[in-house]
Design a protein around this motif. Structure first.
Motif, PDB file in Angstrom:
ATOM      1  N   ALA A   2       0.845  -1.196   0.000  1.00  0.00           N
ATOM      2  CA  ALA A   2       0.000   0.000   0.000  1.00  0.00           C
ATOM      3  C   ALA A   2       0.879   1.244   0.000  1.00  0.00           C
ATOM      4  O   ALA A   2       2.087   1.183   0.240  1.00  0.00           O
ATOM      5  CB  ALA A   2      -0.921   0.005   1.223  1.00  0.00           C
ATOM      6  N   THR A   3       0.253   2.375  -0.272  1.00  0.00           N
ATOM      7  CA  THR A   3       0.946   3.652  -0.151  1.00  0.00           C
ATOM      8  C   THR A   3       0.061   4.635   0.591  1.00  0.00           C
ATOM      9  O   THR A   3      -1.172   4.506   0.582  1.00  0.00           O
ATOM     10  CB  THR A   3       1.336   4.216  -1.538  1.00  0.00           C
ATOM     11  N   VAL A   4       0.684   5.605   1.222  1.00  0.00           N
ATOM     12  CA  VAL A   4      -0.035   6.612   1.996  1.00  0.00           C
ATOM     13  C   VAL A   4       0.680   7.943   1.824  1.00  0.00           C
ATOM     14  O   VAL A   4       1.910   7.986   1.705  1.00  0.00           O
ATOM     15  CB  VAL A   4      -0.112   6.199   3.489  1.00  0.00           C
ATOM     16  N   ILE A   5      -0.087   9.025   1.770  1.00  0.00           N
ATOM     17  CA  ILE A   5       0.505  10.351   1.667  1.00  0.00           C
ATOM     18  C   ILE A   5       1.028  10.773   3.035  1.00  0.00           C
ATOM     19  O   ILE A   5       0.308  10.721   4.036  1.00  0.00           O
ATOM     20  CB  ILE A   5      -0.524  11.393   1.175  1.00  0.00           C
ATOM     21  N   HIS A   6       2.292  11.179   3.054  1.00  0.00           N
ATOM     22  CA  HIS A   6       2.939  11.614   4.299  1.00  0.00           C
ATOM     23  C   HIS A   6       3.740  12.869   3.967  1.00  0.00           C
ATOM     24  O   HIS A   6       4.891  12.784   3.513  1.00  0.00           O
ATOM     25  CB  HIS A   6       3.841  10.495   4.822  1.00  0.00           C
ATOM     26  N   PRO A   7       3.151  14.051   4.118  1.00  0.00           N
ATOM     27  CA  PRO A   7       3.764  15.289   3.621  1.00  0.00           C
ATOM     28  C   PRO A   7       5.146  15.590   4.180  1.00  0.00           C
ATOM     29  O   PRO A   7       5.961  16.228   3.507  1.00  0.00           O
ATOM     30  CB  PRO A   7       2.756  16.376   4.024  1.00  0.00           C
ATOM     31  N   GLN A   8       5.443  15.150   5.395  1.00  0.00           N
ATOM     32  CA  GLN A   8       6.727  15.508   6.009  1.00  0.00           C
ATOM     33  C   GLN A   8       7.909  14.696   5.470  1.00  0.00           C
ATOM     34  O   GLN A   8       9.064  15.073   5.672  1.00  0.00           O
ATOM     35  CB  GLN A   8       6.653  15.325   7.537  1.00  0.00           C
ATOM     36  N   SER A   9       7.658  13.566   4.828  1.00  0.00           N
ATOM     37  CA  SER A   9       8.725  12.698   4.298  1.00  0.00           C
ATOM     38  C   SER A   9       9.735  12.296   5.368  1.00  0.00           C
ATOM     39  O   SER A   9      10.932  12.220   5.118  1.00  0.00           O
ATOM     40  CB  SER A   9       9.452  13.382   3.127  1.00  0.00           C
ATOM     41  N   ILE A  10       9.253  12.027   6.567  1.00  0.00           N
ATOM     42  CA  ILE A  10      10.106  11.572   7.670  1.00  0.00           C
ATOM     43  C   ILE A  10      10.038  10.054   7.811  1.00  0.00           C
ATOM     44  O   ILE A  10      11.049   9.379   7.986  1.00  0.00           O
ATOM     45  CB  ILE A  10       9.690  12.249   8.991  1.00  0.00           C
TER      46      ILE A  10
END
Length: 389
Positions: A234-242
């Motif tokens: 799966a994939t998920v949006i994670h704006p911080q890219s941490i």
């Protein structure tokens, strides 16, 4: 000393790899560096790292490369045959950093030395995953992922039983257009799509990030590299890219890999594996960051994701057709022949048109090259039948 070769040495990933290699020159013998049109950077790095060979993919620039290397003792060569000859020179560690399907054959050849292939060229596994894995097994070579997400998965699985994996989730920043209104995306220009809020990458991969075609490729790559079915990726949006990836196990526990958005972490892990060494990357401060956000990707904003699952389900040569169509669509967008939102339509049209040709019980390099050429031709032909410009 370890013998190392870097394909795509003047690109973003290649340059960061050379930064790390250059910090410990007494540990490495640089066999070959390859690049494209940035002759100045290629020659400068070849001289600095005392490489035996420097290769430009542009045959017309051989004279320029020879002039830039004059008196250094570094051999100069150019063209596709020279790239393959560089791959044939024995190395213990090879970075495959050439962008696109062009990186497939040099990577395959490098596996024959039985060393480590640090794979930043995701197209290799997307187009020919079974072929790459079979070649590695045949020669006792190791494929280490250099994508930050796949490196994160690899690290999370150290000491774990792969059979206990319930789900792997790779994160996505959402790209430079993630906050644009949906109805404005069609008007995005290459310069706007080519700006990333978190990562320092080349223009093509940055645009792929904005369209999420980069993430689509990574979903297919995770399937090929870790032998996982589609319903466990799966994939998920994670704006911080941490957080770069999360692995959930049968007991409900999740191991997440976290780090600053700096490709030198994944490169350095592959370079020093199985050891860990200090790296010149930012240390994250969770108290300063304060929060980590996650949300599902909008299928209307990112149609590339659904296309990735279609490729995984189809198997065979679907990955080769998908990648070629994606590269051709990106070329068309960068040339302003189609709009940003048309890229997914072009790829879907190619997949529809070529579906009967994608069945394959086994994959050979010639088959991949043939499908690649066909898909590019079909993609270029799609713009004649649609008022997309």
């Amino acid at each position: 000393m370890r013998r190392v070769t870097v394909f795509g040495a003047t690109g973003s990933v290649g340059a960061q790899a050379l930064d790390l290699i250059g910090r410990a020159t007494d540990e490495y013998e640089v066999v070959a560096l390859t690049g494209a049109s940035n002759i100045e950077a290629l020659a400068r790095e070849a001289i600095r790292l005392r490489a035996s060979l420097a290769v430009t993919a542009d045959e017309g620039r051989l004279g320029d490369l020879r002039d830039a290397l004059a008196g250094s003792g570094v051999e100069a060569a150019a063209g596709r045959a020279a790239l393959l000859e560089a791959a044939d020179r024995p190395a213990d560690w090879t970075l495959s950093g050439i962008v696109g399907a062009a990186g497939l054959e040099p990577g395959l050849r490098a596996l024959r030395h039985g060393g480590t292939l640090a794979l930043a060229n995701k197209e290799s596994l997307v187009c020919a995953g079974p072929l790459m894995r079979a070649e590695a097994a045949r020669h006792g070579a190791t494929i280490l992922p250099v994508d930050s997400e796949h490196s994160a998965i690899f690290q999370a699985l150290v000491g774990e039983d792969p059979a206990a994996i319930e789900k792997v989730t790779i994160t996505a920043s959402g790209g430079g257009l993630r906050d644009w209104p949906l109805d404005a995306l069609a008007d995005a220009m290459p310069e706007q799509a080519g700006t990333h809020p978190n990562w320092d990458m080349g223009q093509r991969i940055t645009i792929d990030s904005a369209s999420m075609f980069n993430k689509a490729m990574e979903l297919i790559e995770a399937h090929a590299l870790f032998d996982l079915p589609a319903d466990r990726i799966a994939t998920v949006i994670h704006p911080q890219s941490i957080v770069h990836a999360l692995v959930q196990f049968a007991d409900g526990g999740i191991i997440a890999h976290m780090g600053a958005p700096d490709m030198r972490h994944a490169i350095g892990y592959a370079l020093h594996w199985p050891d860990r060494r200090p790296l010149p990357v930012e240390r994250i401060d969770l108290a300063r960051i304060g929060r980590l956000d996650f949300h599902e990707p909008d299928p209307d904003r990112y149609p590339a994701i659904a296309l990735a699952y279609r490729v995984i389900a189809r198997g065979g040569l679907a990955g080769a057709a998908f990648n070629a169509a994606k590269e051709a669509a990106l070329d068309l967008f960068m040339a302003r022949d189609i709009r940003f939102t048309d890229m997914a339509r072009v790829v879907e049209s190619v997949m529809d048109a070529m579906d009967p040709r994608l069945e394959a019980a086994g994959i050979t390099l010639d088959m991949v090259h043939d499908i690649d050429a066909q898909a590019r031709e079909v993609a270029r032909g799609t713009i004649g039948g649609h008022p997309w410009t």
